[in-house]
Design a protein around this motif. Structure first.
Motif, mmCIF file in Angstrom:
data_model
loop_
_atom_site.group_PDB
_atom_site.id
_atom_site.type_symbol
_atom_site.label_atom_id
_atom_site.label_comp_id
_atom_site.label_asym_id
_atom_site.label_seq_id
_atom_site.Cartn_x
_atom_site.Cartn_y
_atom_site.Cartn_z
ATOM 1 N N LEU A 47 23.942 7.778 15.838
ATOM 2 C CA LEU A 47 22.723 7.315 16.762
ATOM 3 C C LEU A 47 23.105 6.207 17.654
ATOM 4 O O LEU A 47 23.755 5.186 17.166
ATOM 5 C CB LEU A 47 21.649 6.778 15.510
ATOM 6 N N LEU A 48 22.357 6.028 18.450
ATOM 7 C CA LEU A 48 22.599 4.984 19.504
ATOM 8 C C LEU A 48 21.668 3.909 19.176
ATOM 9 O O LEU A 48 20.689 4.004 18.834
ATOM 10 C CB LEU A 48 22.255 5.271 20.964
ATOM 11 N N GLY A 49 21.933 2.637 19.268
ATOM 12 C CA GLY A 49 21.042 1.700 18.822
ATOM 13 C C GLY A 49 21.544 0.249 19.696
ATOM 14 O O GLY A 49 22.519 0.124 20.579
ATOM 15 N N THR A 50 20.740 -0.848 19.432
ATOM 16 C CA THR A 50 21.021 -2.289 20.244
ATOM 17 C C THR A 50 21.027 -3.111 19.114
ATOM 18 O O THR A 50 20.275 -3.003 18.044
ATOM 19 C CB THR A 50 19.738 -2.503 21.057
ATOM 20 N N THR A 51 21.951 -4.217 19.280
ATOM 21 C CA THR A 51 22.047 -5.160 18.375
ATOM 22 C C THR A 51 21.590 -6.430 19.024
ATOM 23 O O THR A 51 22.011 -6.882 20.214
ATOM 24 C CB THR A 51 23.502 -5.398 17.990
ATOM 25 N N ILE A 65 20.512 -8.320 14.523
ATOM 26 C CA ILE A 65 19.569 -7.387 14.155
ATOM 27 C C ILE A 65 19.644 -6.120 15.161
ATOM 28 O O ILE A 65 19.841 -5.965 15.897
ATOM 29 C CB ILE A 65 18.000 -7.967 14.407
ATOM 30 N N THR A 66 20.248 -4.805 14.333
ATOM 31 C CA THR A 66 20.347 -3.700 14.872
ATOM 32 C C THR A 66 19.400 -2.674 14.715
ATOM 33 O O THR A 66 19.156 -2.382 13.403
ATOM 34 C CB THR A 66 21.811 -3.331 14.091
ATOM 35 N N PHE A 87 19.005 -2.479 10.904
ATOM 36 C CA PHE A 87 19.888 -3.344 9.891
ATOM 37 C C PHE A 87 19.963 -4.851 10.251
ATOM 38 O O PHE A 87 19.836 -5.198 11.571
ATOM 39 C CB PHE A 87 21.305 -2.867 10.237
ATOM 40 N N ILE A 88 19.971 -5.691 9.286
ATOM 41 C CA ILE A 88 20.275 -7.184 9.677
ATOM 42 C C ILE A 88 21.617 -7.865 8.794
ATOM 43 O O ILE A 88 21.671 -7.492 7.769
ATOM 44 C CB ILE A 88 18.896 -7.849 9.121
ATOM 45 N N ASN A 89 22.332 -8.169 9.705
ATOM 46 C CA ASN A 89 23.516 -8.803 9.137
ATOM 47 C C ASN A 89 23.591 -10.201 9.393
ATOM 48 O O ASN A 89 23.158 -10.738 10.625
ATOM 49 C CB ASN A 89 24.793 -8.059 9.925
ATOM 50 N N VAL A 99 15.345 -10.008 3.151
ATOM 51 C CA VAL A 99 15.754 -9.515 4.221
ATOM 52 C C VAL A 99 16.075 -7.986 4.117
ATOM 53 O O VAL A 99 15.688 -7.121 4.998
ATOM 54 C CB VAL A 99 16.993 -10.138 5.271
ATOM 55 N N ILE A 100 17.004 -7.775 3.125
ATOM 56 C CA ILE A 100 17.292 -6.464 2.906
ATOM 57 C C ILE A 100 16.106 -5.264 2.453
ATOM 58 O O ILE A 100 15.997 -4.385 3.189
ATOM 59 C CB ILE A 100 18.122 -6.060 1.582
ATOM 60 N N ALA A 101 15.047 -6.248 1.589
ATOM 61 C CA ALA A 101 13.970 -5.578 1.264
ATOM 62 C C ALA A 101 13.045 -5.054 2.670
ATOM 63 O O ALA A 101 12.611 -4.081 2.936
ATOM 64 C CB ALA A 101 13.189 -6.450 0.567
ATOM 65 N N LEU A 102 13.200 -5.880 3.648
ATOM 66 C CA LEU A 102 12.189 -6.057 4.720
ATOM 67 C C LEU A 102 12.569 -4.969 5.711
ATOM 68 O O LEU A 102 12.154 -4.059 6.077
ATOM 69 C CB LEU A 102 12.354 -7.275 5.651
ATOM 70 N N THR A 103 14.191 -4.844 5.833
ATOM 71 C CA THR A 103 15.016 -3.894 6.626
ATOM 72 C C THR A 103 14.446 -2.432 6.144
ATOM 73 O O THR A 103 14.408 -1.276 6.747
ATOM 74 C CB THR A 103 16.346 -3.976 6.870
#
Ligand SMILES: [Zn+2]
Length: 231
Positions: A47-51, A65-66, A87-89, A99-103
């Protein structure tokens, strides 16, 4: 046309008015096969995405944030780009759990399809009881959740799911002139390259939450969104 029946009639069938139209309809639907559309698609291999990078003062390290998008109904008139997962890294661990729960929850909403733009308002209106913070550029963020919401908003605007309220060229020019005039009138021009994009003594705008309101000739004008009040 007359037909002479020479044989004995052993059976008959009454002709139905819609016999032929039904056959025609069947043939017609064969001819233009409907395009199968659906929103439940197996995740493709890529998939294409933006970070997006954010550096909230409430976290020790930057957060990345991707948001990945999926193209639905590709090569048809109904082709659309929809966000599919987030995804948030970060090196920071202090917010890891929620943060994991939110994503996960946001990704689940994305995958459900339909209108997902309501998420932006929901997240942006979360207020941190410890008070928010100012981002670079003077924009007030009431919480880290709100900043994540702002990133999602930016992304949805970029892929065309949310309208971006672009200021007209005229408004931009008027604001630039006002700003130049204001800065010229302030003898104590500070050139210390502070993180603020707006004059240091600008105050908070009630409309766009940016520290960009200047007062000139009895009128308060926001240099960020153009909101203006005289009195
Ligand atoms: Zn404003």
């Amino acid at each position: 046309m007359t037909v002479k029946i020479s044989n004995k009639i052993v059976g008959y069938r009454v002709k139905k008015a819609d016999d032929t139209t039904e056959q025609q309809a069947a043939a017609q639907s064969q001819a233009d096969k409907p395009i199968q559309m659906n929103e439940n698609i197996e995740r493709p291999d890529f998939l294409l995405g933006t970070t997006y990078k954010i550096k909230p003062p409430v976290a020790e390290h930057a957060m990345y944030i991707t948001i990945n998008d999926i193209i639905l109904n590709e090569d048809t008139d109904h082709e659309s780009r929809q966000p599919y997962e987030v995804f948030i890294n970060s090196k920071s661990m202090e917010h890891f759990q929620w943060v994991i729960a939110l994503t996960r929850v946001v990704s689940a909403v994305f995958r459900k399809g339909g209108d997902v733009t309501f998420l932006v308002e929901e997240l942006r209106s979360v207020y941190d009881p410890n008070g928010g913070y100012f981002k670079k550029g003077g924009v007030f963020m009431p919480s880290l959740v709100a900043e994540i919401g702002a990133v999602i908003e930016k992304h949805l605007k970029a892929i065309g799911l949310l309208e971006s309220e672009e200021m007209s060229e005229t408004t931009k020019r008027i604001l630039a002139e006002k700003r130049a005039e204001f800065e010229a009138s302030q003898k104590t021009a500070t050139n210390d390259d502070t993180s603020n994009d707006y004059p240091a003594n600008a105050t908070m705008c009630g409309k766009c939450s940016t520290k960009a309101v200047i007062v000139m000739d009895g009128c308060a004008t926001c240099l960020a969104c153009g909101d203006s009040k005289c009195g």
